[in-house]
Design a protein around this motif. Structure first.
Motif, mmCIF file in Angstrom:
data_model
loop_
_atom_site.group_PDB
_atom_site.id
_atom_site.type_symbol
_atom_site.label_atom_id
_atom_site.label_comp_id
_atom_site.label_asym_id
_atom_site.label_seq_id
_atom_site.Cartn_x
_atom_site.Cartn_y
_atom_site.Cartn_z
ATOM 1 N N LYS A 178 44.687 47.806 40.069
ATOM 2 C CA LYS A 178 44.897 48.402 41.387
ATOM 3 C C LYS A 178 46.121 47.753 42.017
ATOM 4 O O LYS A 178 46.119 46.545 42.287
ATOM 5 C CB LYS A 178 43.681 48.188 42.296
ATOM 6 N N TYR A 179 47.186 48.535 42.148
ATOM 7 C CA TYR A 179 48.420 48.055 42.771
ATOM 8 C C TYR A 179 48.564 48.739 44.123
ATOM 9 O O TYR A 179 48.233 49.914 44.275
ATOM 10 C CB TYR A 179 49.650 48.415 41.921
ATOM 11 N N PHE A 180 49.083 47.978 45.099
ATOM 12 C CA PHE A 180 49.392 48.578 46.397
ATOM 13 C C PHE A 180 50.908 48.597 46.563
ATOM 14 O O PHE A 180 51.564 47.577 46.322
ATOM 15 C CB PHE A 180 48.801 47.743 47.536
ATOM 16 N N LEU A 182 52.234 45.343 44.905
ATOM 17 C CA LEU A 182 51.334 44.193 44.994
ATOM 18 C C LEU A 182 50.215 44.368 43.952
ATOM 19 O O LEU A 182 49.476 45.345 43.987
ATOM 20 C CB LEU A 182 50.767 44.121 46.414
ATOM 21 N N HIS A 183 50.134 43.422 43.026
ATOM 22 C CA HIS A 183 49.170 43.525 41.932
ATOM 23 C C HIS A 183 47.821 42.920 42.367
ATOM 24 O O HIS A 183 47.544 41.769 42.085
ATOM 25 C CB HIS A 183 49.681 42.779 40.701
ATOM 26 N N ALA A 184 47.024 43.694 43.096
ATOM 27 C CA ALA A 184 45.765 43.143 43.639
ATOM 28 C C ALA A 184 44.737 42.924 42.528
ATOM 29 O O ALA A 184 44.034 41.916 42.510
ATOM 30 C CB ALA A 184 45.209 44.069 44.710
ATOM 31 N N ILE A 214 52.903 39.871 44.656
ATOM 32 C CA ILE A 214 53.939 40.905 44.560
ATOM 33 C C ILE A 214 54.814 40.703 43.327
ATOM 34 O O ILE A 214 55.127 41.650 42.641
ATOM 35 C CB ILE A 214 54.767 40.975 45.859
ATOM 36 N N GLU A 215 55.162 39.468 43.044
ATOM 37 C CA GLU A 215 55.860 39.258 41.773
ATOM 38 C C GLU A 215 55.113 38.199 40.993
ATOM 39 O O GLU A 215 55.564 37.060 40.885
ATOM 40 C CB GLU A 215 57.301 38.835 42.023
ATOM 41 N N PRO A 216 53.943 38.561 40.464
ATOM 42 C CA PRO A 216 53.151 37.526 39.803
ATOM 43 C C PRO A 216 53.866 37.011 38.547
ATOM 44 O O PRO A 216 54.611 37.759 37.911
ATOM 45 C CB PRO A 216 51.846 38.251 39.443
ATOM 46 N N PRO A 217 53.658 35.738 38.217
ATOM 47 C CA PRO A 217 54.279 35.188 36.999
ATOM 48 C C PRO A 217 53.926 36.056 35.794
ATOM 49 O O PRO A 217 52.815 36.578 35.716
ATOM 50 C CB PRO A 217 53.641 33.803 36.871
#
Ligand SMILES: Nc1ncnc2c1ncn2[C@@H]1O[C@H](COP(=O)(O)OP(=O)(O)O)[C@@H](O)[C@H]1O
Ligand code: SF4
Ligand SMILES: [Mg+2]
Length: 331
Positions: free
Chosen positions: A13-15, A22-24, A281-284
């Protein structure tokens, strides 16, 4: 408790936000067994509520599947792709209880009207007396005295308001209930009453629960298995006792070490987590915990660790999960 009742496959689920995607919830796969309580734990913002809402399609997912076992036949229905007509039936089977019932209870409705609402909206009873009996029985089930039926939410304490929320979620005879921090807003003594109520209800009606909490001590008391989330992903999943005795992921180890020792029967050194949770938002790209992990090596920053079964029924997403097991036992 047997078999897989819900199968979650590569759920995302991305917003869309001003600063980017945003990678929720980011590619989680797990299963839930019929009649079990799966605890879902992790720091605030790691995606627990978003995942819980996607499971029952209060939110549409970006990708992946949530397969719910059909009541008849051996098949599964993917709730993320169910048609409006299928959803109307599925809505009765899946429910949610929120942390703060006050914010989701219409303040202008009485206890009676609040519990009647889901029955009326779904056209369950044409006979008024039958509906009256059902509402009385629901109030009795959740421990709300009959004299409260004309009270309004603001006249009641947090525990009673949560009992209304629970009664509403039970009204349509669900099978699966997402409990999203159901006791986090309550006083400690009321917390225990609500946890006992949820436990009794599960015994009586064989509900399947996902119990969400930011507090590992709370999920420990209610869960059969526990899934630990970090930055949108599940990093460890295990039977609850084994998670406490043999945590395999460094993040779980750190969470556990923050619980006062008196509450645990195992010895543990205190691990202070340094650094902040990275932005969703920019996860590793590789291991999301690498920036805070005391065991991180080059591979951790280059290759994402998959969630793998390290011990029977015990999954962890860490390149060094086996070595960590040794660290725990040598500590
Ligand atoms: N509707 C939304 N729009 C944009 N971002 C959201 C929305 N809902 C949640 N988020 C973000 O998704 C992430 C996960 O949130 P949430 O699922 O509420 O976490 P948790 O329940 O674990 O505290 C957080 O970074 C949060 O800010
Ligand atoms: S994969 Fe590496 S950085 Fe990630 S938790 Fe394991 S040891 Fe730490
Ligand atoms: Mg939440």
């Amino acid at each position: 408790m047997s078999g897989s009742y819900i199968r979650v496959e590569n759920l995302k689920k991305y917003f869309a936000t001003k600063r980017g995607m945003l990678h929720a919830v980011d590619d989680v796969s797990f299963e839930i067994k019929k009649g079990e309580t799966l605890g879902l734990v992790g720091e605030s913002g790691c995606g627990k509520s978003t995942l819980g809402r996607c499971l029952i399609r209060l939110l549409d997912s970006t990708a992946g599947k949530v397969l719910l076992k059909d009541n008849e036949g051996g098949g599964y229905t993917d709730i993320t792709k169910a048609s409006p007509r299928e959803m109307k039936e599925l809505r009765k089977r899946v429910q949610i209880v929120f942390q703060d019932p006050y914010s989701c209870l219409n303040p202008r409705l009485s206890v009676w009207e609040l519990i009647a609402e889901p029955l009326i909206v779904n056209g369950i009873y044409s006979d008024k007396n039958e509906m009256r009996r059902r509402i009385r029985s629901l109030m009795d089930t959740v421990g709300l005295a009959e004299r409260l039926e004309n009270s309004y939410p603001h006249e009641l304490d947090g525990g009673r308001r949560q009992r209304i929320g629970i009664a509403r979620s039970l009204a349509l005879n669900p099978e699966f209930i997402v409990l999203d921090e159901p006791v986090s807003a309550l006083d400690v003594c009321i917390q225990a009453q609500i946890l006992n109520l949820l436990n009794d209800l599960q015994k009586e009606f064989a509900y399947t629960y996902v119990f969400i909490s930011h507090n590992l001590s709370v999920v420990r008391h209610v869960s059969d298995r526990i899934a630990v989330m970090y930055l949108g992903q599940i990093v460890e999943l295990s039977e609850y006792r084994e998670l406490f005795s043999t945590p395999l992921h460094p993040y779980t180890q750190a969470l556990l070490s923050a619980i006062p020792l008196a509450k645990l029967d195992v010895k543990r050194e205190r691990i202070i987590l340094e650094g902040d949770v990275p932005s969703p938002i920019e996860p590793p790209e590789a291991c999301r915990f690498a920036g805070r992990c005391r065991y991180a090596k080059d591979i951790c920053r280059n290759t994402p660790p998959a969630l793998k079964e390290i011990l029977p029924g015990h999954f962890a997403a860490c390149h060094y999960a086996k070595e960590n097991m040794q660290n725990v036992h040598n500590a």
